[in-house]
Design a protein around this motif. Structure first.
Motif, PDB file in Angstrom:
ATOM      1  N   VAL A  67       0.839  -1.213   0.000  1.00 48.73           N
ATOM      2  CA  VAL A  67       0.000   0.000   0.000  1.00 48.73           C
ATOM      3  C   VAL A  67       0.872   1.261   0.000  1.00 48.73           C
ATOM      4  CG1 VAL A  67      -0.316   0.064   2.528  1.00 48.73           C
ATOM      5  CG2 VAL A  67      -2.024   1.095   1.057  1.00 48.73           C
ATOM      6  N   GLY A  68       2.059   1.183   0.627  1.00 44.24           N
ATOM      7  CA  GLY A  68       2.949   2.347   0.727  1.00 44.24           C
ATOM      8  C   GLY A  68       3.737   2.512  -0.568  1.00 44.24           C
ATOM      9  N   TYR A  69       3.621   3.669  -1.183  1.00 44.58           N
ATOM     10  CA  TYR A  69       4.334   3.915  -2.454  1.00 44.58           C
ATOM     11  C   TYR A  69       5.346   5.042  -2.270  1.00 44.58           C
ATOM     12  CZ  TYR A  69       0.453   7.210  -2.500  1.00 44.58           C
ATOM     13  OH  TYR A  69      -0.455   8.161  -2.126  1.00 44.58           O
TER      14      TYR A  69
ATOM     15  N   ARG B 110      -3.082  15.085   9.612  1.00 41.00           N
ATOM     16  CA  ARG B 110      -3.034  16.457   9.104  1.00 41.00           C
ATOM     17  C   ARG B 110      -4.383  17.143   9.205  1.00 41.00           C
ATOM     18  NH1 ARG B 110      -0.307  14.862   3.621  1.00 41.00           N
ATOM     19  NH2 ARG B 110      -1.959  13.335   3.930  1.00 41.00           N
ATOM     20  N   GLN B 111      -5.444  16.342   9.309  1.00 42.32           N
ATOM     21  CA  GLN B 111      -6.758  16.955   9.556  1.00 42.32           C
ATOM     22  C   GLN B 111      -7.629  16.100  10.444  1.00 42.32           C
ATOM     23  OE1 GLN B 111      -6.862  17.445   5.605  1.00 42.32           O
ATOM     24  NE2 GLN B 111      -7.398  15.354   5.096  1.00 42.32           N
ATOM     25  N   GLN B 112      -8.575  16.786  11.101  1.00 40.71           N
ATOM     26  CA  GLN B 112      -9.508  16.087  11.978  1.00 40.71           C
ATOM     27  C   GLN B 112     -10.510  15.306  11.119  1.00 40.71           C
ATOM     28  OE1 GLN B 112     -11.326  18.608  14.882  1.00 40.71           O
ATOM     29  NE2 GLN B 112     -12.251  16.897  15.976  1.00 40.71           N
TER      30      GLN B 112
ATOM     31  N   PRO C 284      10.511  -8.874  11.749  1.00 35.28           N
ATOM     32  CA  PRO C 284      11.145  -8.597  10.449  1.00 35.28           C
ATOM     33  C   PRO C 284      10.138  -8.174   9.368  1.00 35.28           C
ATOM     34  CG  PRO C 284      10.932 -10.949  10.767  1.00 35.28           C
ATOM     35  CD  PRO C 284      10.353 -10.320  12.001  1.00 35.28           C
ATOM     36  N   HIS C 285       9.481  -7.046   9.554  1.00 34.88           N
ATOM     37  CA  HIS C 285       8.536  -6.457   8.581  1.00 34.88           C
ATOM     38  C   HIS C 285       7.542  -7.517   8.088  1.00 34.88           C
ATOM     39  CE1 HIS C 285       8.117  -2.994   5.482  1.00 34.88           C
ATOM     40  NE2 HIS C 285       6.955  -3.577   5.701  1.00 34.88           N
ATOM     41  N   VAL C 286       6.753  -8.023   9.022  1.00 35.77           N
ATOM     42  CA  VAL C 286       5.818  -9.111   8.684  1.00 35.77           C
ATOM     43  C   VAL C 286       4.354  -8.660   8.705  1.00 35.77           C
ATOM     44  CG1 VAL C 286       7.339 -10.994   9.396  1.00 35.77           C
ATOM     45  CG2 VAL C 286       5.851  -9.921  11.112  1.00 35.77           C
TER      46      VAL C 286
ATOM     47  N   ASP D  28      -4.433  -7.618   8.475  1.00 34.57           N
ATOM     48  CA  ASP D  28      -3.203  -8.307   8.920  1.00 34.57           C
ATOM     49  C   ASP D  28      -2.248  -7.339   9.614  1.00 34.57           C
ATOM     50  OD1 ASP D  28      -3.868 -10.793   8.079  1.00 34.57           O
ATOM     51  OD2 ASP D  28      -2.416 -10.906   6.439  1.00 34.57           O
ATOM     52  N   VAL D  29      -2.109  -6.146   9.048  1.00 31.41           N
ATOM     53  CA  VAL D  29      -1.153  -5.187   9.625  1.00 31.41           C
ATOM     54  C   VAL D  29      -1.671  -4.710  10.990  1.00 31.41           C
ATOM     55  CG1 VAL D  29       0.153  -3.074   9.255  1.00 31.41           C
ATOM     56  CG2 VAL D  29      -0.454  -4.497   7.300  1.00 31.41           C
ATOM     57  N   ALA D  30      -2.988  -4.504  11.064  1.00 26.08           N
ATOM     58  CA  ALA D  30      -3.577  -4.093  12.351  1.00 26.08           C
ATOM     59  C   ALA D  30      -3.411  -5.201  13.392  1.00 26.08           C
ATOM     60  CB  ALA D  30      -5.050  -3.744  12.157  1.00 26.08           C
TER      61      ALA D  30
HETATM   62  P1  NAP Z   1      -3.915   5.408   4.523  1.00 24.05           P
HETATM   63  O1  NAP Z   1      -5.289   4.834   4.570  1.00 24.05           O
HETATM   64  O2  NAP Z   1      -3.561   6.316   3.407  1.00 24.05           O
HETATM   65  O3  NAP Z   1      -3.662   6.126   5.923  1.00 24.05           O
HETATM   66  C1  NAP Z   1      -2.577   6.953   6.162  1.00 24.05           C
HETATM   67  C2  NAP Z   1      -2.978   7.950   7.243  1.00 24.05           C
HETATM   68  O4  NAP Z   1      -1.832   8.717   7.582  1.00 24.05           O
HETATM   69  C3  NAP Z   1      -4.078   8.911   6.818  1.00 24.05           C
HETATM   70  O5  NAP Z   1      -5.068   8.899   7.789  1.00 24.05           O
HETATM   71  C4  NAP Z   1      -3.389  10.272   6.787  1.00 24.05           C
HETATM   72  O6  NAP Z   1      -4.279  11.224   7.340  1.00 24.05           O
HETATM   73  C5  NAP Z   1      -2.206  10.066   7.719  1.00 24.05           C
HETATM   74  N1  NAP Z   1      -1.079  10.938   7.397  1.00 24.05           N
HETATM   75  C6  NAP Z   1      -0.558  11.243   6.192  1.00 24.05           C
HETATM   76  N2  NAP Z   1       0.467  12.085   6.325  1.00 24.05           N
HETATM   77  C7  NAP Z   1       0.594  12.319   7.648  1.00 24.05           C
HETATM   78  C8  NAP Z   1       1.465  13.116   8.420  1.00 24.05           C
HETATM   79  N3  NAP Z   1       2.409  13.869   7.850  1.00 24.05           N
HETATM   80  N4  NAP Z   1       1.317  13.113   9.757  1.00 24.05           N
HETATM   81  C9  NAP Z   1       0.350  12.353  10.343  1.00 24.05           C
HETATM   82  N5  NAP Z   1      -0.513  11.590   9.667  1.00 24.05           N
HETATM   83  C10 NAP Z   1      -0.392  11.567   8.329  1.00 24.05           C
HETATM   84  O7  NAP Z   1      -2.829   4.246   4.488  1.00 24.05           O
HETATM   85  P2  NAP Z   1      -2.910   2.800   5.157  1.00 24.05           P
HETATM   86  O8  NAP Z   1      -3.467   1.830   4.190  1.00 24.05           O
HETATM   87  O9  NAP Z   1      -3.530   2.915   6.515  1.00 24.05           O
HETATM   88  O10 NAP Z   1      -1.324   2.482   5.298  1.00 24.05           O
HETATM   89  C11 NAP Z   1      -0.507   3.292   6.112  1.00 24.05           C
HETATM   90  C12 NAP Z   1       0.970   2.924   5.960  1.00 24.05           C
HETATM   91  O11 NAP Z   1       1.236   1.682   6.593  1.00 24.05           O
HETATM   92  C13 NAP Z   1       1.433   2.700   4.517  1.00 24.05           C
HETATM   93  O12 NAP Z   1       1.732   3.921   3.854  1.00 24.05           O
HETATM   94  C14 NAP Z   1       2.639   1.802   4.677  1.00 24.05           C
HETATM   95  O13 NAP Z   1       3.850   2.534   4.665  1.00 24.05           O
HETATM   96  C15 NAP Z   1       2.436   1.155   6.059  1.00 24.05           C
HETATM   97  N6  NAP Z   1       2.295  -0.297   5.928  1.00 24.05           N
HETATM   98  C16 NAP Z   1       3.148  -1.122   6.614  1.00 24.05           C
HETATM   99  C17 NAP Z   1       3.007  -2.498   6.493  1.00 24.05           C
HETATM  100  C18 NAP Z   1       3.895  -3.449   7.249  1.00 24.05           C
HETATM  101  O14 NAP Z   1       4.103  -4.562   6.772  1.00 24.05           O
HETATM  102  N7  NAP Z   1       4.417  -3.088   8.393  1.00 24.05           N
HETATM  103  C19 NAP Z   1       2.043  -3.044   5.645  1.00 24.05           C
HETATM  104  C20 NAP Z   1       1.198  -2.178   4.972  1.00 24.05           C
HETATM  105  C21 NAP Z   1       1.325  -0.797   5.130  1.00 24.05           C
HETATM  106  P3  NAP Z   1      -4.242  12.772   6.964  1.00 24.05           P
HETATM  107  O15 NAP Z   1      -4.234  12.796   5.462  1.00 24.05           O
HETATM  108  O16 NAP Z   1      -5.455  13.325   7.603  1.00 24.05           O
HETATM  109  O17 NAP Z   1      -2.989  13.299   7.576  1.00 24.05           O
END
Ligand code: NAP
Length: 283
Positions: free
Chosen positions: A47-49, A146-148, A248-250, A74-76
């Motif tokens: 999901v992270g790009y 960044r926003q409520q 390890p990033h699972v 899964d991540v949650a």
């Molecule tokens: P998402 O739905 O886009 O949620 C990201 C949240 O972060 C949004 O609520 C956004 O809210 C907030 N945000 C963005 N910029 C911010 C900032 N500067 N300060 C504070 N909050 C900020 O993404 P998601 O699907 O939940 O995934 C989130 C991240 O999890 C991914 O980008 C990825 O890097 C990571 N991830 C990790 C794993 C792992 O294996 N550990 C797996 C999947 C994803 P606002 O726009 O209101 O700020």
């Protein structure tokens, strides 16, 4: 149908390449893009790009896709596991019994979850799924973004304000330049000596040097980490620390989720090459 049945697959950059698949977080450099003059679409397996230069892709008309939603639960789960492992000292308790220490005395007491506050940094798809799980464990949820948002949780418009409130500061925002070292010495100091940092987002969001110092001095109580600044290298101070649980990033590493991610990658590429709307477009 496997993509290889309808398209030629190349392992190396070449002028014939029209679509590219990269792992989440993979750094797509400008030089890689210049070696792919006919690239039309990048499909990120994750999901992270944050590794993809979106502005440059937009300039060149390259479409970008990712794999949201299918990995959220899964991540949650992993974030919740890290909260439980750090507060109840589960990794240490397991080591204790395996080392044969139980016969010499009971394992020390840990900390309960109920009544505590989880501060979520980035209440997006994963952040909300973490909030849902931790509410069931009896925690109060607050968040920073960044926003409520229109949700039943307390919004903090300052990250230090959230850290002060939180027993667990849980990082779930995107990586990249916009969030680099968002969790710094000041935020860790605000989290305080009873606080625990959980990071399932990206290693780049946490200043690892500041984290190691805060753990050493007892400025925070502990940390649960699935991601690191320089993966797969993990600082020896974190590996050696009993205050830290490391994985390890699972986050998304289950058969079911990885299969769903792969399907979404294929579906996005197939849609692009069939001139159909992308299933999960980034740009
Ligand atoms: P998402 O739905 O886009 O949620 C990201 C949240 O972060 C949004 O609520 C956004 O809210 C907030 N945000 C963005 N910029 C911010 C900032 N500067 N300060 C504070 N909050 C900020 O993404 P998601 O699907 O939940 O995934 C989130 C991240 O999890 C991914 O980008 C990825 O890097 C990571 N991830 C990790 C794993 C792992 O294996 N550990 C797996 C999947 C994803 P606002 O726009 O209101 O700020």
């Amino acid at each position: 149908m496997p993509l290889a049945e309808t398209h030629a697959i190349e392992q190396e950059p070449s002028a014939t390449v029209r679509g590219m698949v990269v792992p989440g977080g993979f750094a797509v450099s400008e030089s890689l893009l210049s070696s792919l003059p006919n690239l039309e679409v990048i499909s990120v397996f994750g999901v992270g790009y944050d590794g993809v230069p979106i502005a440059l892709c937009q300039q060149r008309g390259i479409r970008v896709t990712n794999t949201p939603d299918v990995l959220t639960e899964d991540v949650a789960d992993i974030a919740t596991a890290l909260v439980l492992m750090t507060s109840r000292r589960l990794a240490e308790a397991e080591k204790f019994i395996r080392a044969g220490s139980w016969t010499s005395g009971a394992f020390p007491l840990a900390h309960a979850l109920r009544g505590k506050t989880a501060g979520i940094v980035g209440l997006g798809r994963i952040g909300k799924a973490i909030a849902y799980r931790l509410t069931a464990h009896g925690l109060t949820i607050a968040y920073f973004g960044r926003q409520q948002q229109v949700v039943a949780y307390d919004y903090c418009d300052s990250l230090c304000g959230l850290a002060k409130k939180a027993d667990f500061l849980i990082v779930a925002c995107p990586g990249g330049s916009g969030t680099k070292h968002l969790i710094n010495a000041k935020v860790l100091s605000a989290l305080g000596s009873d606080g625990i940092l959980i990071n399932i987002a990206r290693g780049s969001v946490v200043d690892e040097v500041a984290l190691i110092a805060a753990l050493k001095t007892g400025e925070i109580r502990g940390a649960g980490l699935d991601v690191f600044e320089n993966e797969p290298q993990v600082p020896v101070e974190l590996i050696d620390s009993e205050k830290v649980v490391i994985l390890p990033h699972v986050g998304s590493a289950t058969h079911e989720t990885r299969q769903a991610m792969a399907q979404l990658v294929r579906d996005n590429l197939a849609a692009h090459f069939a001139n159909q709307p992308l299933v999960t477009p980034v740009c």
